[in-house]
Design a protein around this motif. Structure first.
Motif, PDB file in Angstrom:
ATOM      1  N   GLY A 173      -1.312   7.152   9.358  1.00 23.42           N
ATOM      2  CA  GLY A 173      -0.474   7.102   8.171  1.00 23.42           C
ATOM      3  C   GLY A 173      -1.048   7.975   7.076  1.00 23.42           C
ATOM      4  O   GLY A 173      -2.010   8.714   7.276  1.00 23.42           O
TER       5      GLY A 173
ATOM      6  N   ILE B 143      -2.368   8.125   2.944  1.00 23.87           N
ATOM      7  CA  ILE B 143      -2.805   7.403   1.752  1.00 23.87           C
ATOM      8  C   ILE B 143      -2.605   8.305   0.539  1.00 23.87           C
ATOM      9  O   ILE B 143      -3.117   9.422   0.502  1.00 23.87           O
ATOM     10  CB  ILE B 143      -4.284   6.993   1.862  1.00 23.87           C
TER      11      ILE B 143
ATOM     12  N   ASN C 163      -9.042  -0.590  -3.039  1.00 24.67           N
ATOM     13  CA  ASN C 163      -8.042  -1.257  -2.210  1.00 24.67           C
ATOM     14  C   ASN C 163      -6.978  -0.251  -1.783  1.00 24.67           C
ATOM     15  O   ASN C 163      -6.615   0.653  -2.540  1.00 24.67           O
ATOM     16  CB  ASN C 163      -7.386  -2.410  -2.980  1.00 24.67           C
ATOM     17  N   VAL C 164      -6.495  -0.416  -0.571  1.00 25.00           N
ATOM     18  CA  VAL C 164      -5.399   0.398  -0.043  1.00 25.00           C
ATOM     19  C   VAL C 164      -4.303  -0.551   0.438  1.00 25.00           C
ATOM     20  O   VAL C 164      -4.570  -1.454   1.233  1.00 25.00           O
ATOM     21  CB  VAL C 164      -5.865   1.295   1.123  1.00 25.00           C
ATOM     22  N   SER C 165      -3.088  -0.356  -0.047  1.00 26.24           N
ATOM     23  CA  SER C 165      -1.994  -1.251   0.325  1.00 26.24           C
ATOM     24  C   SER C 165      -0.755  -0.449   0.700  1.00 26.24           C
ATOM     25  O   SER C 165      -0.515   0.648   0.162  1.00 26.24           O
ATOM     26  CB  SER C 165      -1.659  -2.212  -0.824  1.00 26.24           C
ATOM     27  N   SER C 166       0.016  -0.988   1.619  1.00 24.91           N
ATOM     28  CA  SER C 166       1.221  -0.306   2.097  1.00 24.91           C
ATOM     29  C   SER C 166       2.307  -0.316   1.029  1.00 24.91           C
ATOM     30  O   SER C 166       2.418  -1.257   0.235  1.00 24.91           O
ATOM     31  CB  SER C 166       1.747  -0.986   3.364  1.00 24.91           C
ATOM     32  N   THR C 167       3.091   0.740   1.011  1.00 26.66           N
ATOM     33  CA  THR C 167       4.222   0.799   0.089  1.00 26.66           C
ATOM     34  C   THR C 167       5.375  -0.023   0.649  1.00 26.66           C
ATOM     35  O   THR C 167       5.415  -0.373   1.830  1.00 26.66           O
ATOM     36  CB  THR C 167       4.686   2.245  -0.114  1.00 26.66           C
ATOM     37  N   LYS C 168       6.335  -0.323  -0.205  1.00 30.20           N
ATOM     38  CA  LYS C 168       7.487  -1.138   0.202  1.00 30.20           C
ATOM     39  C   LYS C 168       8.375  -0.411   1.204  1.00 30.20           C
ATOM     40  O   LYS C 168       9.131  -1.042   1.943  1.00 30.20           O
ATOM     41  CB  LYS C 168       8.290  -1.546  -1.030  1.00 30.20           C
TER      42      LYS C 168
ATOM     43  N   THR D 230       3.043   4.973   4.679  1.00 32.50           N
ATOM     44  CA  THR D 230       2.414   5.474   3.454  1.00 32.50           C
ATOM     45  C   THR D 230       1.775   4.327   2.680  1.00 32.50           C
ATOM     46  O   THR D 230       2.377   3.262   2.531  1.00 32.50           O
ATOM     47  CB  THR D 230       3.445   6.187   2.563  1.00 32.50           C
ATOM     48  N   SER D 231       0.553   4.559   2.196  1.00 33.96           N
ATOM     49  CA  SER D 231      -0.170   3.547   1.421  1.00 33.96           C
ATOM     50  C   SER D 231      -0.559   4.119   0.063  1.00 33.96           C
ATOM     51  O   SER D 231      -0.644   5.334  -0.115  1.00 33.96           O
ATOM     52  CB  SER D 231      -1.430   3.091   2.158  1.00 33.96           C
TER      53      SER D 231
ATOM     54  N   THR E 189      -3.291   3.427  -3.527  1.00 30.49           N
ATOM     55  CA  THR E 189      -4.653   2.969  -3.786  1.00 30.49           C
ATOM     56  C   THR E 189      -4.771   2.258  -5.131  1.00 30.49           C
ATOM     57  O   THR E 189      -4.009   2.500  -6.060  1.00 30.49           O
ATOM     58  CB  THR E 189      -5.624   4.157  -3.798  1.00 30.49           C
TER      59      THR E 189
END
Length: 271
Positions: free
Chosen positions: A35, A37, A68-73, A78-79, A81
């Motif tokens: 993916g 970032i 922190n890395v989080s997924s987009t809606k 794609t994530s 930070t």
């Protein structure tokens, strides 16, 4: 794919050591792109402590620590930070690593070496070495920080204590002809030193293609173990190694090379 065998270059005397590796290009089945970032600033140099990432952005003149890395809606791989950042007031960072011996990030500029420590959501920067260099690159293992520097008069590889920065050993690279080529990046794993070099272009060839290769050496005395051709590259190519001794090499052309310590190579296509 890139055909390594039709590139024009001046062969060196050591290429016969492992010429059979040069044609064994293999699309990796172990590694795939997972993916993308999206960082808050443009990334120029980056390092990991095994969990989080610290990067330098020359555009924003800042150091940024990704917490922190989080997924987009959108759920399209794609994530985004969450980051801690601070202004970088010195000359641009040319190399950035993590030192397992001191549990600190270390970065180098043409005028100094600095440690970067994350303390209570702040990035603490401390100057450790100062000098004027024309070229500087860093690497680290659990015992030492390795510093490769060039000046108009010298080319040296030094090892330092990771906590006190006392100099432990000095290699005069002018005594090792292999290291007088156009080096661009290096890293260390156990007793193996991996260095990227650009081939010297043949003087009678009208070509703007940049060709590069990886040389693995014994870090105790710098004798060459093998050299692996890697085809075309852009100006920005870097090498890093993981805890399993796999060398990861970017070439600026959407291709990630993975080379083991015995010279076997594979690659991943980045989209």
């Amino acid at each position: 794919g890139i055909d390594d065998e039709d590139d024009s270059y001046i062969p060196d005397e050591s290429e016969h050591i492992n010429n059979h590796f040069n044609t064994e290009n293999c699309l990796s089945t172990r590694f795939t792109q997972q993916g993308t970032i999206l960082t808050q600033n443009e990334v120029d140099r980056i390092a990991s402590d095994g969990e989080n990432l610290l990067y330098f952005s020359d555009t924003s003149k800042s150091l940024c620590y990704i917490t922190n890395v989080s997924s987009t809606k959108q759920g399209n791989g794609t994530s985004v930070t969450k980051e801690i950042s601070c202004r970088w007031p010195y000359t641009p960072v040319l190399d950035l690593i993590y030192s397992p011996g001191s549990l600190q990030f270390v970065c180098a500029t043409k005028t100094g070496v600095y440690t970067c420590t994350i303390i209570n959501s702040n990035i603490d920067i401390e100057l450790k070495l100062t000098q004027q260099w024309t070229y500087v690159r860093l690497s680290a293992d659990k015992n030492y920080i390795w510093l490769w520097t060039d000046t108009p008069r010298s080319s040296q590889l030094r090892t330092y204590s990771p906590k006190t920065f006392d100099c432990i050993k000095i290699f005069n690279l002018k005594e090792h002809p292999r290291f007088l080529d156009n080096s661009t990046s290096f890293c260390i794993h156990t007793n193996i030193l991996g260095t990227l070099f650009q081939f010297k272009q043949a003087p009678n060839v009208m070509s703007h293609r940049k060709i590069f290769h990886l040389t693995l050496c014994d870090s105790i005395d710098l004798h060459e173990l093998c050299t692996i051709r890697l085809g075309e590259c852009e100006i920005d190519h870097e090498i890093r190694v993981n805890k399993d001794g796999l060398f990861f090499i970017t070439n600026g052309k959407k291709r990630l090379w993975i080379v083991d310590q015995y010279g076997k190579k594979e690659f991943v296509i980045n989209f």
